[in-house]
Design a protein around this motif. Structure first.
Motif, PDB file in Angstrom:
ATOM      1  N   GLN A  24      24.238  62.957  81.420  1.00  0.00           N
ATOM      2  CA  GLN A  24      23.366  62.834  82.590  1.00  0.00           C
ATOM      3  C   GLN A  24      22.993  61.382  82.848  1.00  0.00           C
ATOM      4  O   GLN A  24      22.954  60.933  84.000  1.00  0.00           O
ATOM      5  N   THR A  78      21.223  63.597  72.880  1.00  0.00           N
ATOM      6  CA  THR A  78      22.332  64.543  72.754  1.00  0.00           C
ATOM      7  C   THR A  78      23.455  64.180  73.720  1.00  0.00           C
ATOM      8  O   THR A  78      23.299  63.360  74.628  1.00  0.00           O
ATOM      9  N   HIS A  79      24.597  64.838  73.527  1.00  0.00           N
ATOM     10  CA  HIS A  79      25.731  64.586  74.412  1.00  0.00           C
ATOM     11  C   HIS A  79      25.377  64.919  75.864  1.00  0.00           C
ATOM     12  O   HIS A  79      25.783  64.204  76.790  1.00  0.00           O
ATOM     13  N   SER A  80      24.649  66.011  76.084  1.00  0.00           N
ATOM     14  CA  SER A  80      24.299  66.386  77.461  1.00  0.00           C
ATOM     15  C   SER A  80      23.381  65.345  78.089  1.00  0.00           C
ATOM     16  O   SER A  80      23.530  65.014  79.274  1.00  0.00           O
ATOM     17  N   GLU A 135      27.721  70.215  67.755  1.00  0.00           N
ATOM     18  CA  GLU A 135      26.742  69.246  68.236  1.00  0.00           C
ATOM     19  C   GLU A 135      26.115  68.489  67.069  1.00  0.00           C
ATOM     20  O   GLU A 135      25.919  67.265  67.127  1.00  0.00           O
TER      21      GLU A 135
END
Length: 266
Positions: free
Chosen positions: A101, A95-97, A7
């Motif tokens: 979303q 972040t990627h998450s 990450e």
């Protein structure tokens, strides 16, 4: 550790935010949430219920701003995306998450931004030895927001800048450090109220060190900055032992305000 390293290496991040530790902080927060998901669950539920309550006080449609959107752990993004015509997520690091979303909703966009406006000037000041700069929150493009949410951000704004001051200007007087921290908090509240009709905020207000259910030590989290009595209060068991201390657990007391754009007493 491998997940956190991946990450850190692959998350898009402005160089200044990376150097000042914002990316490392975001990655570490995600890792802690995975470890403490059960302990955090009551806090996360309280946040999402509060945001829903606050958003329902704002007319549907219009624009919504989430400052300090972070990993979206505490933010009911589908609810906001359904209620408002546009939702703008503002943070130093997405972040990627969080990006995943956001991509699920056509009316959600990401804005990578320092809401204090102080980080760049601070970096210059620490390089040339000049005085600590005042905050200068940014103007945001587009029409005024109907709803703005500051998401567990107020207490956190001074932390990484103060770490940089400690590293690069360790002789800075404590009184000057505290004035700088309070100025960031004061400016953030004023900025939030200036950009939206409804300025909603939740933040930790105290840090409580607990042992065997008894408070051993308490610390103010707001740098001496005064706010009116919160509309809602709850506790957040952010670091049960031995997360940060072998014997003691860290609990945050959280305050939440439905609309700080309304003058105190009205």
């Amino acid at each position: 550790m491998l997940r956190e390293a991946f990450e850190y290496l692959t998350t898009p991040c402005p160089p200044l935010a990376r150097r000042y530790g914002y990316l490392a902080e975001a990655v570490a927060l995600g890792a802690r949430h995975r470890r403490q998901r059960r302990a955090w669950a009551p806090h996360v539920d309280a946040c999402r219920r509060f945001v829903q309550e606050a958003a329902e006080r704002s007319p549907p449609g219009g624009r919504a701003l989430v400052a300090g959107s972070g990993l979206l752990i505490e933010v009911p993004l589908p609810l906001l995306a359904e209620r408002f015509g546009e939702v703008v997520l503002v943070d130093m690091v997405h972040t990627h998450s969080a990006r995943l979303q956001a991509r699920r909703h056509a009316n959600v966009r990401l804005l990578t931004l320092d809401v204090t406006g102080a980080l760049g000037p601070l970096d210059t000041a620490l390089s040339d030895g000049s005085q600590l700069p005042p905050p200068s929150p940014p103007d945001l493009p587009g029409e005024r927001f109907a709803f703005a949410l500051s998401c567990n951000l107020l207490s956190q704004l001074p932390l990484l800048p103060l770490d940089a001051i400690d590293r690069k200007a360790p002789d800075t007087p404590e009184a000057e450090r505290e004035r700088f921290a309070r100025s960031l908090a004061h400016s953030h509240r004023s900025w939030l109220a200036s950009v939206a009709e409804q300025a909603t905020l939740f933040t930790d207000t105290e840090s409580l060190w607990m042992e065997d259910g008894v408070i051993q030590e308490r610390e103010d989290s707001l740098w001496g900055f005064d706010l009116p009595h919160p509309d809602r209060i709850w506790d957040w068991d952010i670091a049960p032992a031995p997360e940060e201390d072998h014997r003691r657990s860290l609990r945050h007391r959280v305050g939440a305000w439905l609309n700080l754009a309304i003058p105190t007493g009205t």
